[in-house]
Design an enzyme around this catalytic site. Structure first.
Site: not given
Length: 388
Positions: A133, A91
């Site tokens: 996030h 990611d």
């Protein structure tokens, strides 16, 4: 026309993990070009970002983590050590200039916040922001630093402001929620796809805050394949009441546009309709409760050709008081970008009626979402009062 500023620099494009990574800031180029092609951007609207300082980043992130990010691309930290901080992963792969690119995004949102709170403008937008996030000491979900959290902490420290954070990304706004989970002066509201199927797996109804912050965290996890009517009903049932009860000094909205049916990473089934209605409603609430003070950031959005430019053009149009209902996309924009696009570009700003077949489970999904909304409103802290 509204007093509005758009924070932008071509240097935002340096926040790019790789050529094949789904987070692709070419979407900023596409969006800015569409905004310009529609005649919605004047030179006085534009404002450059700045780099966030280490001291500003440390309002949310640990000094240790900031130092790791600063050294992540110089080869001095072993990969397994980087992985402990959420870096060098699928990611969040490390890329050259990772700290500078991420700190510029944060600085852009801080510039937007300062412009609004100082009275230079009523509304301000940083489309490169919304990296919701990132955690206190760890990168997560394509997010290195959490610009929204840093900006909220800055607003609390400098202006002692009550801040309402409204997150309409398909993914739960976990990093911002955890940053202020015990702070009674920050309310976070997140409307997102249920974590049963989607990263980060959080954002349950029972996540309501802790200690003095109980009741200032609201989550509306929607069922997969939720369509426009159910999505908008959830927003209307929860958000205006939350703003009314909390009485914020300023609204900061995260405007991820990955709930659209075209988005490749999520499972919601909305159309451009919600991206017209969200900013329209947030603007109304800001003017009703915050003297218009509204800071907006971008967020998720992984169909960079068909969805993001249209959704964020609608956002800017509302912010700048040039709201659009529907129109054909400019021919020059379509001719410029169609050769690069892997799919046929839409010719209208809004999705045509009937473009998508109804979801077979529509009734069941709508009923599930209605129950979720009832749970949220039932547990809403009725004792939350206006005031400092």
């Amino acid at each position: 026309m509204e007093s509005a500023r758009l924070i932008y620099s071509k240097d935002f494009l340096r926040y790019r993990f790789s050529e094949i990574h789904p987070f692709n800031n070419k979407r900023l180029e596409l969006t800015l070009d569409l905004i310009r092609s529609l005649g919605l951007l004047s030179p006085e609207h534009l404002m450059p970002p700045r780099m966030a300082t280490d001291e500003e980043l440390a309002l949310v992130h640990t000094p240790e983590y900031i130092e790791v990010v600063k050294r992540a691309d110089d080869g001095t930290i072993p990969p397994e050590r980087l992985e402990e901080y959420g870096l060098h992963t699928e990611d969040n792969p490390v890329f050259p200039g990772i700290h500078q690119a991420a700190a510029l995004v944060v600085g852009g949102t801080l510039e937007a916040a300062e412009a609004v709170m100082s009275g230079r403008c009523t509304h301000a937008l940083n489309l490169s922001g919304g990296l919701h996030h990132a955690l206190r000491g760890k990168a997560s979900g394509f997010c290195i630093y959490n610009d929204a959290s840093v900006a909220i902490a800055y607003l609390r420290k400098k202006y002692d402001a009550r801040v309402m954070y409204i997150d309409t990304d398909a993914h739960h706004g976990d990093g911002v929620q955890w940053s202020f989970y015990d702070d009674p002066h920050v309310m976070t509201v997140s409307i997102h796809e249920t974590g049963r199927y989607l990263f980060p797996g959080t954002g349950h109804v029972y996540e309501r805050g802790t200690d003095r912050g109980v009741g200032t965290s609201l989550n509306v996890p929607l069922d997969a394949f939720t369509e426009d009517d159910s999505w908008l009903d959830a927003f209307e049932q929860v958000v205006p009441a939350a703003v009314r009860e909390f009485c914020p000094d300023v609204i900061l909205s995260q405007n991820g546009c990955d709930s659209h049916r075209f988005d490749p990473l999520t499972h919601l089934s909305t159309t451009m309709r919600i991206y017209r209605e969200i900013p329209r409603r947030v603007r109304q609430l800001a003017h009703e409760y915050c003297d218009g003070r509204w800071i907006a950031v971008g967020g998720g959005g992984y169909d960079i050709w068909r969805v993001v430019p249209r959704a964020w053009t609608l956002l800017w149009a509302e912010l700048s008081g040039q709201a659009l209902e529907n129109c054909k996309l400019p021919r020059q924009w379509l001719e410029r970008w169609q050769p690069e696009s892997p799919c046929s570009l839409p010719e209208q700003l809004m999705d045509p009626e009937g473009i998508f077949q109804p979801i077979p489970r529509r009734k069941e999904i709508t009923q599930k979402n209605a129950i979720t909304v009832q749970q949220v409103t039932r547990f809403f802290n009725q004792n939350q009062a206006c005031g400092p």
